[in-house]
Design an enzyme around this catalytic site. Structure first.
Site, short mmCIF file in Angstrom:
data_model
loop_
_atom_site.label_atom_id
_atom_site.label_comp_id
_atom_site.label_asym_id
_atom_site.label_seq_id
_atom_site.Cartn_x
_atom_site.Cartn_y
_atom_site.Cartn_z
N GLY A 38 -4.81 -6.21 2.99
CA GLY A 38 -4.50 -5.01 2.68
C GLY A 38 -5.15 -4.07 3.82
O GLY A 38 -4.96 -3.76 4.85
N CYS A 75 -3.52 -2.68 -10.16
CA CYS A 75 -4.00 -1.30 -9.86
C CYS A 75 -4.84 -0.90 -10.73
O CYS A 75 -4.96 -0.84 -11.98
CB CYS A 75 -2.60 -0.51 -9.98
SG CYS A 75 -2.94 1.18 -9.46
N ASN A 132 -7.93 -12.14 -2.28
CA ASN A 132 -7.68 -11.02 -1.72
C ASN A 132 -9.01 -10.00 -1.90
O ASN A 132 -9.74 -10.25 -2.81
CB ASN A 132 -6.68 -10.07 -2.57
CG ASN A 132 -6.27 -8.67 -2.13
OD1 ASN A 132 -5.82 -7.96 -3.02
ND2 ASN A 132 -6.59 -8.17 -1.05
N GLY A 133 -9.26 -9.32 -0.88
CA GLY A 133 -10.35 -8.39 -0.78
C GLY A 133 -11.33 -8.83 0.32
O GLY A 133 -11.76 -10.07 0.84
N MET A 189 0.81 -1.05 0.08
CA MET A 189 0.05 -0.24 -0.05
C MET A 189 0.88 1.18 0.09
O MET A 189 1.78 1.43 0.80
CB MET A 189 -0.92 -0.16 1.05
CG MET A 189 -1.92 -1.14 1.10
SD MET A 189 -3.13 -1.20 2.74
CE MET A 189 -1.95 -1.94 3.85
N ALA A 190 0.66 2.20 -1.03
CA ALA A 190 1.44 3.17 -1.30
C ALA A 190 1.47 4.17 0.03
O ALA A 190 0.59 4.46 0.74
CB ALA A 190 1.00 4.04 -2.38
N LYS A 247 -0.04 -10.35 -8.96
CA LYS A 247 -1.60 -9.82 -8.40
C LYS A 247 -2.24 -9.36 -9.38
O LYS A 247 -1.71 -8.43 -10.32
CB LYS A 247 -1.50 -9.12 -7.06
CG LYS A 247 -2.43 -8.48 -6.57
CD LYS A 247 -2.14 -7.35 -5.38
CE LYS A 247 -3.64 -6.88 -5.02
NZ LYS A 247 -3.43 -6.16 -3.84
#
Length: 379
Positions: free
Chosen positions: A235, A108, A211-212, A24-25, A150
Site C-alpha cells: 500500500g 478498514c 500486508n504492512g 487506496m481511496a 483482506k
C-alpha cells in the site's frame, strides 16, 4: 528458509509476480494502476467500492469502475455488510464489468465504517462473515472468478479475529486471505506483526498474503521468508514510487535490484502520472488529482518551498512542465528515505468505534447495518 515464490495462484487466476497493489481511496484509480503496471507484473486492485452503491446504480460508484484500455486483469475491492447485496454486487462485477478478481474488505479501520459494523469490525461476527463470503463465492463461481478477502488481526489485542477469519474463509471457498498485521485500534501506527501472519499461514491451507510495512523490495522478500506467506500486499510504500513494483518483480525473480532514480527520472514519472490522469479524467481534473502525489514524489529531494507550493496548485500539463523544469535533473535519490514510512501513520485510536452491543455475541447473522452508498476508504 522459506522458498521465495515467483508467482501467485488465486483459483484460476495466475499472477506473474506475487505482489498485490492495495486499494487506496483517491489513489489507486485506473491511471495509477496503469502507471504501476508499466513498472512490473502484479495484481492491481481498484479503489474500494460499496456493494450497495453498485447494486443501486449510484453514479459515483459506476464512475469508479473505470479501467484502463490495457488493464487485462480487472480487479475490484468490494465493501459491504449485507450478504445479499454482496452477492448481487459480485454478480454485477463478473457479468457486466468483466472483472477477473474480487477482493472483499474486512480491514478498514475508519470509524465511519466500523461504527456500522463494516470493515475491520465485521469479522467479530463470525456467522455474518461466513454468510457474506458464501454469497460472494457462490455469485462468482459461474464466472470462474476468484474471491479473496483482506482483514486485520482483530479489533484490538483483546478481541483478535484473524485465525477464525482464516478458517471461515477457507471453509467458504475463498481463494486467499490477506492479513494486515495490525489491529483496527492500531490503524496505521506502530509496526505490523509478522508473527500473526506466520500464525495464519500455519492455520489455513489457502494462500495468505502479508500486508504492512513493505517500504522496499527487500521488506517483501523478508515478509515471505519469515512468515511463509504466498505473496505480499503493498500500500503506502508505493506512494510517489511506482518503480517499487519494478524492484518487487526483480526481487521475487531472484534479481538484486534497487531503483534509485535521480530527480530527472522522477520528473519523467511525475509527468507520466499526470498525463495518464489527464487521459482518464480530462486535463484540469487530472492535474488537480495529481497534486496530492507531489509531496510523495519529491520526498527528500531538493526542491524549494515556493516551487513545491506552485506545484501543489498545478492545473495543466503545460504549467506542470514549466514547474518541473525548475528542478535539478541530476539530484541523486535521497537514500535516507529508503525503508522509511510513507503516507498516513498517526496514533493508535483510543477505542474502536462499534455499533451498540456489537461485542455481545460473535455470530451476528442478520445483524448487519446498512452501509452508505459512498463509503470509500481502504485498510
Amino acid at each position: 528458509m522459506t522458498v521465495v515464490p515467483d508467482s501467485l495462484t488465486l483459483g484460476s487466476l495466475r499472477v506473474d509476480t506475487p505482489v498485490v497493489l492495495a486499494p487506496m481511496a483517491g489513489i489507486t484509480n485506473a491511471a495509477y494502476r496503469r502507471l504501476c503496471a508499466e513498472q512490473g507484473a502484479g495484481l492491481y486492485v481498484s479503489e474500494m467500492i460499496t456493494s450497495r452503491g453498485l447494486v443501486e446504480g449510484d453514479e459515483v460508484t459506476k464512475k469508479m469502475l473505470t479501467f484502463d484500455e490495457l488493464e487485462t486483469v480487472r480487479s475490484v475491492q468490494l465493501y459491504g455488510t449485507d450478504p445479499v447485496y454482496i452477492g448481487k454486487a459480485v454478480e454485477i462485477l463478473c457479468a457486466d464489468h468483466g472483472v477477473a478478481h474480487v477482493d472483499l474488505n474486512f480491514g478498514c479501520p475508519v470509524p465511519k465504517v466500523t461504527r456500522k459494523g463494516g470493515g475491520g469490525a465485521l469479522p467479530w461476527k463470525r456467522g455474518l462473515l461466513g454468510e457474506i463470503l458464501e454469497h460472494a463465492v457462490a455469485a462468482a463461481a459461474p464466472y470462474d472468478v476468484p474471491v479473496t478477502m483482506k482483514t486485520r488481526k482483530g479489533l484490538d489485542d483483546d478481541h483478535l479475529t484473524y485465525l477464525d477469519a482464516g478458517r471461515i474463509a477457507q471453509e467458504s471457498g475463498v481463494a486467499a486471505i490477506a492479513l494486515h498485521g495490525r489491529t483496527v485500534q492500531q490503524a496505521y501506527s506502530g509496526e505490523a506483526d509478522r508473527d500473526a501472519i506466520a500464525a495464519l499461514v500455519d492455520h489455513v491451507d489457502i494462500p495468505v498474503l502479508g500486508n504492512g510495512d513493505i517500504w522496499e523490495a527487500a521488506d517483501a522478500v523478508r515478509m515471505v521468508e519469515q512468515t511463509g506467506a504466498a505473496g505480499v500486499v503493498v500500500g503506502r510504500g508505493c506512494l510517489g514510487r511506482p518503480w517499487l513494483f519494478r524492484d518487487l518483480a526483480a526481487a521475487f525473480h531472484g534479481e538484486d535490484v534497487a531503483t534509485l532514480p535521480v530527480l530527472g527520472e522522477v520528473k519523467a514519472m511525475m509527468r507520466r502520472h499526470a498525463e495518464l490522469l489527464s487521459e482518464h479524467m480530462g486535463e484540469e481534473r487530472g492535474c488537480k488529482e495529481f497534486r496530492k502525489h507531489i509531496t510523495w514524489y519529491l520526498k527528500g529531494f531538493p526542491a524549494g518551498g515556493e516551487l513545491r507550493h506552485q506545484l501543489a496548485l498545478v492545473d495543466s500539463l503545460a504549467s506542470l512542465d514549466a514547474l518541473l523544469a525548475g528542478l535539478d535533473d541530476t539530484a541523486p535519490f535521497p537514500e535516507r528515505e529508503l525503508g522509511t514510512p510513507r503516507g498516513r501513520q498517526g496514533a493508535p485510536r483510543k477505542r474502536v468505534v462499534l455499533p451498540d452491543g456489537w461485542l455481545d455475541d460473535t455470530d451476528g447473522r442478520g445483524a448487519h447495518l446498512r452501509e452508505d452508498v459512498d463509503e470509500t476508504t481502504g485498510g
